[in-house]
Design a protein around this motif. Sequence first.
Motif, PDB file in Angstrom:
ATOM      1  N   TYR A 362      -1.694   0.542  -2.266  1.00 19.56           N
ATOM      2  CA  TYR A 362      -1.110  -0.493  -1.404  1.00 19.56           C
ATOM      3  C   TYR A 362      -1.799  -1.853  -1.584  1.00 19.56           C
ATOM      4  CZ  TYR A 362       1.884   3.138   0.253  1.00 19.56           C
ATOM      5  OH  TYR A 362       2.835   4.134   0.288  1.00 19.56           O
ATOM      6  N   GLU A 363      -3.047  -1.885  -2.002  1.00 20.36           N
ATOM      7  CA  GLU A 363      -3.673  -3.175  -2.310  1.00 20.36           C
ATOM      8  C   GLU A 363      -3.081  -3.730  -3.611  1.00 20.36           C
ATOM      9  OE1 GLU A 363      -6.064  -5.135  -0.442  1.00 20.36           O
ATOM     10  OE2 GLU A 363      -5.009  -3.796   0.930  1.00 20.36           O
ATOM     11  N   HIS A 364      -2.851  -2.844  -4.585  1.00 21.70           N
ATOM     12  CA  HIS A 364      -2.225  -3.274  -5.836  1.00 21.70           C
ATOM     13  C   HIS A 364      -0.833  -3.842  -5.549  1.00 21.70           C
ATOM     14  CE1 HIS A 364      -0.467  -3.228  -9.796  1.00 21.70           C
ATOM     15  NE2 HIS A 364       0.390  -2.274  -9.451  1.00 21.70           N
ATOM     16  N   LYS A 365      -0.109  -3.180  -4.642  1.00 20.53           N
ATOM     17  CA  LYS A 365       1.252  -3.650  -4.328  1.00 20.53           C
ATOM     18  C   LYS A 365       1.261  -5.001  -3.610  1.00 20.53           C
ATOM     19  CE  LYS A 365       3.759   0.611  -4.788  1.00 20.53           C
ATOM     20  NZ  LYS A 365       4.068   1.913  -4.237  1.00 20.53           N
ATOM     21  N   LYS A 366       0.116  -5.392  -3.055  1.00 19.83           N
ATOM     22  CA  LYS A 366       0.029  -6.733  -2.463  1.00 19.83           C
ATOM     23  C   LYS A 366      -0.152  -7.799  -3.542  1.00 19.83           C
ATOM     24  CE  LYS A 366      -2.453  -5.568   1.835  1.00 19.83           C
ATOM     25  NZ  LYS A 366      -3.830  -5.607   2.404  1.00 19.83           N
ATOM     26  N   GLY A 367      -0.347  -7.347  -4.795  1.00 21.89           N
ATOM     27  CA  GLY A 367      -0.533  -8.295  -5.901  1.00 21.89           C
ATOM     28  C   GLY A 367      -1.986  -8.694  -6.103  1.00 21.89           C
ATOM     29  N   ILE A 368      -2.908  -7.957  -5.501  1.00 23.19           N
ATOM     30  CA  ILE A 368      -4.340  -8.295  -5.628  1.00 23.19           C
ATOM     31  C   ILE A 368      -4.902  -7.707  -6.919  1.00 23.19           C
ATOM     32  CG2 ILE A 368      -6.621  -7.869  -4.589  1.00 23.19           C
ATOM     33  CD1 ILE A 368      -5.221  -7.902  -1.852  1.00 23.19           C
ATOM     34  N   ASP A 369      -5.722  -8.500  -7.618  1.00 20.11           N
ATOM     35  CA  ASP A 369      -6.404  -7.981  -8.810  1.00 20.11           C
ATOM     36  C   ASP A 369      -7.626  -7.193  -8.331  1.00 20.11           C
ATOM     37  OD1 ASP A 369      -7.586  -7.424 -11.184  1.00 20.11           O
ATOM     38  OD2 ASP A 369      -8.081  -9.513 -11.703  1.00 20.11           O
ATOM     39  N   LEU A 370      -7.639  -5.905  -8.605  1.00 22.02           N
ATOM     40  CA  LEU A 370      -8.701  -5.053  -8.064  1.00 22.02           C
ATOM     41  C   LEU A 370      -9.906  -4.914  -9.003  1.00 22.02           C
ATOM     42  CD1 LEU A 370      -6.468  -2.196  -6.562  1.00 22.02           C
ATOM     43  CD2 LEU A 370      -7.463  -4.144  -5.383  1.00 22.02           C
ATOM     44  N   ALA A 371      -9.778  -5.405 -10.228  1.00 21.07           N
ATOM     45  CA  ALA A 371     -10.878  -5.229 -11.202  1.00 21.07           C
ATOM     46  C   ALA A 371     -12.174  -5.831 -10.649  1.00 21.07           C
ATOM     47  CB  ALA A 371     -10.508  -5.891 -12.520  1.00 21.07           C
ATOM     48  N   GLY A 372     -13.235  -5.075 -10.744  1.00 15.07           N
ATOM     49  CA  GLY A 372     -14.546  -5.568 -10.318  1.00 15.07           C
ATOM     50  C   GLY A 372     -14.805  -5.436  -8.826  1.00 15.07           C
TER      51      GLY A 372
END
Length: 460
Positions: A362-372
């Motif tokens: 769901y964080e990915h679906k918000k368009g957030i770059d999760l790398a790092g």
Amino acid sequence: MAAGIDDMSIYIPKLYVDTEDFAEARDVDIDKMRKGLGIYQMAIVDNNQDPACLAANAAYKIMKRNDIQPKDVGRLYISTESSFDESKAMNAYVVGMLEQVYGPDTFEHCGGVETKFACVSGSYALYDNLNWIRAGEADSQYALVVVSDIAKYDLGSSGEMTQGAGAVAMLLNDEPRLLTFDRKVTATSISDEYDFYRPFGKDTPIVHGQYSNLLYLMQVRKALELYKTKVISTGLIKPSPDESILDYIDYLNMHLPYSAMGRKALAYLLRHEWRNLPRWGPMIEKIGMAEPIAKTPGTIETILANPDFIKDDSKFNRLLMETDEFNDMYEEKLSSSLIASKMIGNLYTASLYLGFRSSLEYEHKKGIDLAGKRIGFGSYGSGSSAMVFSGVITEEYLDIVSHMELESDIANRRRLTLEEYEMLHRGLMPADESLLSGKDEFILTDVDKSNSERRYAFNS
Ligand code: HMG
């Protein structure tokens, strides 16, 4: 050597009880279940399923998706507290099921055990297998850790509204595509407690609900204190005197016996973390009341025996949770991890990892770059022990996270009537019948009455 989660898969049974039906049948206010505890649906196992089937289904899914053969898997661990045998380990049953698909003796080389410490045992299994990889013992093989449970409470008990079932399989290696765990910072706390336990011969636990809630919070906090000491002494995180360790954790995943417990835990940890920081003064002003402090030494027993303190403390927490500071933190760091739990319920050992999976999707679906991003884990198991650890999302995470789709993982679920649910709960359905066929899944086909031997099949 690095070690972490390369991929993960979930298996959720396709039957559920809706809180609308449950609340009506038990005469519980639906707002207590939905707003108070954060539960909308609870996954329930069919008559042809047990925790070994759930584990085998999750393990098979991850092997198939990654085109992994048994020779590539050096260790298969199952963590569960729904065990049905005092001696034979659940990973042996799962090997038996997987070999029906991959061929006889294909897992012969594969080591592993079943681990137990209520809900926290999956985290211990994860940690031990990461260290197997870090020690160079894996020799390019994967470790497969599967957490699988059926959370079942007595009919009519207050625990009954916090049920659920499912399994999460985690593929570990030294070049993980999803998350690399931080080294030398894993922190544990333990004490001999009777908050929740299931003596031999009982298929539901004995539970002291409010005691367990408070113990969870205190135990996780103790582990967080040790985590803090470790991250500072290893230099992993260097907070300045006006900062909290939580400022450095981008996402927090907590053990979720019900989704609202995650929110409660965030408030508790934040309160203790911020209490000695300059930001606490302005917070107290916003909250509008002094922080209630328990008489020293504040044990769980003395706290629970003091209704005035509990009342003040609940009021303080409620006001704290209404502040923008809390809500910003909740939305940013925690809320996405609670979505799956609301639809599935408690998975005991698997709850924390279902929450992690939910947060990623769901964080990915918000368009957030999760790398790092740094992920903090707060694991709790009754009895009782907590474990706090962390890891960092890799640069390749999109290969894995872009395929996560909870809606399709739980698509075509069947809503049970309360009569059907109670019949399954009481074990009244004839052994050779089930509500669903379990197509393309491992199912339990027979338990021999004479010697308790279990037979499974892949229902293609
Ligand atoms: P309860 O005591 O009946 O519920 O059972 P309650 O009175 O505490 O109410 C729950 C919440 O709903 C409260 O919010 C109420 O205010 C609210 P809180 O004060 O906590 O913020 N509420 C309402 N909200 C809106 N509208 C309303 C309303 N009414 C009430 N009308 C309990 C709750 C969790 C204790 C019970 O279900 C239980 O015993 N569950 C099983 C044990 C459990 O889950 N414990 C959790 C911690 S221990 C743990 O996590 C380990 C575990 O997973 C096992 C393992 O390790 O293996 C369980």
